[in-house]
Design a protein around this motif. Structure first.
Motif, short mmCIF file in Angstrom:
data_model
loop_
_atom_site.label_atom_id
_atom_site.label_comp_id
_atom_site.label_asym_id
_atom_site.label_seq_id
_atom_site.Cartn_x
_atom_site.Cartn_y
_atom_site.Cartn_z
N PRO A 42 25.52 38.03 114.79
CA PRO A 42 24.87 37.89 113.47
C PRO A 42 23.55 38.68 113.38
O PRO A 42 23.05 38.92 112.29
CB PRO A 42 24.60 36.39 113.37
N LEU A 43 23.01 39.08 114.52
CA LEU A 43 21.77 39.88 114.49
C LEU A 43 22.05 41.38 114.50
O LEU A 43 21.13 42.19 114.62
CB LEU A 43 20.89 39.52 115.70
N GLY A 44 23.34 41.73 114.37
CA GLY A 44 23.74 43.14 114.48
C GLY A 44 23.01 44.07 113.52
O GLY A 44 22.73 45.22 113.85
N ASP A 45 22.65 43.56 112.33
CA ASP A 45 22.00 44.46 111.36
C ASP A 45 20.54 44.76 111.72
O ASP A 45 19.86 45.50 111.02
CB ASP A 45 22.12 43.92 109.93
N THR A 46 20.07 44.18 112.83
CA THR A 46 18.70 44.52 113.25
C THR A 46 18.69 45.71 114.22
O THR A 46 17.63 46.23 114.56
CB THR A 46 18.04 43.34 113.98
N CYS A 47 19.87 46.13 114.68
CA CYS A 47 19.90 47.28 115.61
C CYS A 47 19.50 48.54 114.84
O CYS A 47 19.71 48.64 113.63
CB CYS A 47 21.31 47.49 116.15
N LYS A 78 22.05 34.74 128.62
CA LYS A 78 23.05 34.88 127.56
C LYS A 78 22.82 33.84 126.46
O LYS A 78 22.33 32.75 126.73
CB LYS A 78 24.45 34.66 128.14
N ALA A 79 23.22 34.18 125.27
CA ALA A 79 23.18 33.19 124.19
C ALA A 79 24.58 33.09 123.62
O ALA A 79 25.26 34.11 123.47
CB ALA A 79 22.21 33.65 123.12
N ASP A 80 25.01 31.87 123.30
CA ASP A 80 26.35 31.75 122.72
C ASP A 80 26.28 32.11 121.23
O ASP A 80 25.21 32.22 120.64
CB ASP A 80 26.90 30.34 122.93
N ALA A 81 27.46 32.28 120.65
CA ALA A 81 27.53 32.75 119.27
C ALA A 81 26.82 31.78 118.33
O ALA A 81 26.13 32.19 117.39
CB ALA A 81 28.99 32.90 118.87
N TYR A 82 26.95 30.48 118.62
CA TYR A 82 26.32 29.50 117.74
C TYR A 82 24.79 29.68 117.74
O TYR A 82 24.15 29.77 116.70
CB TYR A 82 26.71 28.08 118.18
N THR A 83 24.23 29.76 118.97
CA THR A 83 22.76 29.91 119.07
C THR A 83 22.30 31.19 118.37
O THR A 83 21.29 31.19 117.67
CB THR A 83 22.34 29.94 120.56
N LEU A 84 23.06 32.25 118.57
CA LEU A 84 22.66 33.50 117.93
C LEU A 84 22.70 33.37 116.41
O LEU A 84 21.84 33.91 115.70
CB LEU A 84 23.58 34.65 118.37
N GLY A 85 23.69 32.65 115.93
CA GLY A 85 23.78 32.42 114.48
C GLY A 85 22.54 31.67 113.99
O GLY A 85 21.94 32.01 112.98
N ARG A 113 11.43 34.89 119.44
CA ARG A 113 10.56 33.70 119.52
C ARG A 113 11.40 32.43 119.31
O ARG A 113 11.25 31.46 120.03
CB ARG A 113 9.48 33.77 118.45
N ALA A 114 12.26 32.50 118.31
CA ALA A 114 13.08 31.31 118.02
C ALA A 114 13.99 31.01 119.21
O ALA A 114 14.15 29.84 119.61
CB ALA A 114 13.92 31.57 116.76
N PHE A 115 14.54 32.02 119.80
CA PHE A 115 15.43 31.87 120.95
C PHE A 115 14.66 31.29 122.14
O PHE A 115 15.10 30.35 122.81
CB PHE A 115 16.01 33.24 121.30
N ARG A 116 13.45 31.84 122.35
CA ARG A 116 12.59 31.33 123.44
C ARG A 116 12.34 29.83 123.26
O ARG A 116 12.45 29.06 124.20
CB ARG A 116 11.26 32.11 123.40
N ASP A 117 12.01 29.43 122.03
CA ASP A 117 11.70 28.02 121.79
C ASP A 117 12.91 27.13 122.03
O ASP A 117 12.81 26.07 122.63
CB ASP A 117 11.19 27.83 120.36
#
Ligand code: HEM
Length: 694
Positions: free
Chosen positions: A104-109, A3-10, A78-82
């Protein structure tokens, strides 16, 4: 699931948007600079790029938009992995986060697909809404499925490296010249039609698209003279050029050290999660005659005549050919008297014999529409079109499962995988909504490319008494003008249904490994090298992993490959490095199968998906299939054969006889050659499609 929290996803969303913007700026600069990053139209690689052509500007825009979203997800991953210090194994598990839609990544769906609450009687052109719970399954512009998680060096999108020492794998061209030779070893049982229909089917269900610049211009990864790869700072990010060794026995003569190769476009995953890169299938995955009708309503609209349910044709002195394309880039020449065709698939002109099959199926649609109109004069153009389309799709499905597939994988596998069609008036109840029908990446990138090994470099054209011409196939790639010669169509149909194919082995015609798409140039490109590089581009795991998947023991030494082992040892550091496409070609074959166990099972699995994962599969019963046929109609449809379709749609100038099974060599095992009028090549009786018939 990680899981990623909202901050990390942002944060990762900001990083990926910024990096994507940077990439786009770099691309724009490359395009406008004088650097040679756009491919020359006269090169062989440009014809390779022709296989990736989109249908029109709107089509290109849609494809690039969806691929851009997927690229953004890959960068975010990649950024998340790092940030999280994730291992490749963790990435391989796939799901890194619940659906991203509300993040915040919703527009990539991928854009959501909305289906009617009452299922439509006729399948949608784009393949969507076949499965109400998973409306995008099998739809165009969606990712391939995978049998195994990918192998990427960085766990996300970088091509894999050696399992042995982490070094880059050998050049695909080096592998091609070390392992493959140009020899003709013919198969005694099957005709060239297996090859040509196989390629037609490949295009019916898959099309991977090479990256291009946003305006559709083709990407160059090598110096214009082929002497070296372009400096990574001055080339498109999707470049993955194939390095040609200096001592190459063929390209060395032309000082060629670099073969163009551009990575495939990506597609967002269905569940819109972060994770490793998935490649896009541009066409609908189903066996739904998208090669005839296209995969978008816009495309279909441009192919229809809107009269009597028919498709547009080009009337060439009384013979119906495919309409001439308006795409001036689709063929090598558009001169007066030449021909370059349009159909549901943008690769139609790639091989003249492929264009022949497209013509046959277009004619069959129009034949069905005419006959239906005669029986049902009150039917509208729309009804006639949809009914003819539905019958044609069923006919193609019958030919695939009754004739083509048994020829490729053998009767034993047909039984083992329960792939045989039902008989007579019986319905099938095998539809299973939990089966994902999508084409698997392993099927399209490796197993079904077995077909490249059965291609003959020459087409022998016979007149009534003697051989008239031997065509070296590169001369008829993206150059189908011979179709306008009066006798050619029937002559080449005879060639396809009488000449043998080559064995699936380590022999490849120079037509494919040296001269493919050469046009007027002294050399072309190497399809074997492209196949190997494509496997790495798509993150396909090595051959050994698939041995394990199908229940075979892993090879532990090159000797396990038998006599081929020595050559393999020269180009792979470890037996665990062997590319799937290469290992699959070298396998021992089960009795009656053209391909070895691993390819056989990957191919069989695919055709199970396309049958049992397709609600509209022609033999599904009325409670499952909104477009079901009646028992009488089913019985008729099951009579269809490729010979009947050829007989009914040839020019009838030279072709009046056919073997009963067009995929088998005439005369062998009772495959008699009979008159097209013979009952031994049964016709379907369309009377059962007459409204209110009793
Ligand atoms: C003269 C005949 C043929 C030519 C010139 C040809 C050429 C090509 C080329 C240039 C590609 C794209 C390679 C890449 O960049 O990855 C390709 C892909 C492919 N070919 Fe062939 N091919 C031929 C026959 C066949 C046959 C007979 C089959 C199968 C029985 C086949 C199956 C495939 C498949 C499955 C793909 C991948 C499609 C995709 O995902 O876009 N091809 N072929």
């Amino acid at each position: 699931m990680i899981k990623a929290d909202a901050y990390t996803l942002g944060v990762v969303s900001r990083i990926s948007k910024a990096q994507l913007a940077e990439l786009r700026t770099r691309e724009a600069k490359l395009m406008s600079s004088s650097k040679p990053s756009i491919l020359s139209r006269s090169s062989a690689s440009y014809s390779h790029f022709r296989n990736s052509r989109t249908f029109n500007a709107a089509d290109l825009h849609q494809v690039m938009n969806i691929a851009g979203r997927a690229l953004e997800i890959a960068i975010a991953t990649r950024a998340f992995r790092d940030r999280q210090s994730l291992s490749n194994e963790e990435l391989e598990l796939g799901m890194l986060q619940d659906d991203l839609t509300l993040t915040p990544l919703g527009d990539t769906c991928a854009p959501k697909i909305f289906c009617d609450s009452v299922p439509e009687r006729y399948r949608r052109i784009d393949g969507a809404c076949n499965n109400i719970r998973h409306p995008a399954w099998g739809s165009h512009l969606t990712p391939y499925a995978r049998l195994l998680p990918p192998s990427y060096k960085d766990g996300v999108w970088s091509p894999r490296v050696s399992e042995y020492d982490g070094a880059p794998l050998a050049s695909p061209r080096k592998i091609s010249t070390t392992l493959f030779k140009d020899e003709n070893i013919y198969q005694s049982g099957h005709t060239l039609l297996v090859m040509q229909f196989g390629q037609y089917m490949a295009h019916e269900i898959t099309q991977s698209i090479d990256n291009s610049f946003m305006n559709g211009s083709a990407v160059a990864c090598c110096q214009p003279d082929g002497s070296a790869a372009l400096d990574p700072n001055f080339r498109h990010d999707a470049c993955m050029p194939i390095i040609i060794p200096e001592d190459d026995p063929f390209y060395g003569m032309f000082q060629q050290r670099c073969m163009n190769f551009v990575r495939s476009l990506l597609a967002p995953r269905h569940d819109c999660t972060m994770g490793y890169a998935e490649q896009m299938n541009k066409v609908s995955h189903f066996i739904d005659a998208s090669s005839v009708y296209g995969s978008t309503p816009d495309q279909t609209g441009q192919l229809r005549s809107f009269e009597g349910g028919k498709l547009i044709t080009f009337d060439d002195f009384g013979r119906d050919l495919l309409p001439i394309t308006k795409d001036s880039e689709a063929c090598l020449t558009m001169e007066q008297g030449s021909a370059c065709f349009n159909s549901g698939d943008t690769r139609t002109n790639q091989m003249i014999t492929l264009a022949v099959l497209h013509t046959i199926f277009m004619r069959e649609h129009n034949r069905l529409a005419s006959e239906l109109q005669r029986l049902n004069p009150s039917w509208s153009d729309e009804r006639l079109f949809l009914e003819a389309r539905q019958i044609l799709i069923a006919e193609i499905q019958v030919v695939v499962y009754k004739e083509f597939l048994p020829a490729v994988i053998g009767e034993q596998a047909m039984k083992e995988f329960n792939l045989n069609l039902k008989r007579g008036r019986e319905y099938s109840y095998e539809y299973d909504p939990s089966i994902e029908p999508s084409v698997t990446n392993e099927f399209t990138t490796a197993a079904f490319r077995f077909g490249h090994s059965i291609v003959d470099g020459q087409l022998k054209v016979y007149g009534t008494k003697k051989m008239e011409e031997i065509i070296f196939i590169p001369e008829v790639m993206f150059h189908p003008s011979r179709m306008r010669k009066r006798h050619f169509f029937d002559q080449i149909l005879s060639t396809l249904t009488t000449e043998p194919i080559q064995e699936v082995d380590d022999c490849f015609s120079d037509a494919l490994t040296r001269y493919m798409f050469r046009a007027g140039n002294p050399f072309g490109i190497d399809l074997a090298a492209l196949n190997i590089q494509r496997g790495r581009d798509h993150g396909i795991r090595p051959y050994n992993d698939y041995r394990e998947l199908v229940g075979l023991s892993r090879y532990t030494s090159f000797n396990d490959f038998g006599p081929k082992g020595e050559a393999l040892r020269k180009v792979y550091a470890s037996v665990d490095d062997v590319d799937l496409w290469v290992g699959g070609l070298f396998e021992e074959k089960p009795e009656g199968s053209m391909v070895g166990y691993v390819f056989r099972d990957i191919i069989a699995d695919q055709f199970v998906r396309l049958k049992n994962g397709d609600k509209y599969f022609f033999e599904n019963d009325p409670s499952l299939n909104p477009g079901h046929f009646t028992p009488d109609q089913l019985e008729e449809l099951r009579k269809v054969s490729m010979s009947r379709i050829i007989c009914d749609n040839s020019d009838g100038i030279l072709l009046a006889r056919q073997a009963i099974n067009a995929f088998r060599i005439p005369g062998v095992a009772g495959n008699d050659v009979v008159d097209c009028s013979s009952e031994l090549i049964p016709r379907i009786n369309l009377f059962y499609w007459k409204e209110n018939h009793i």
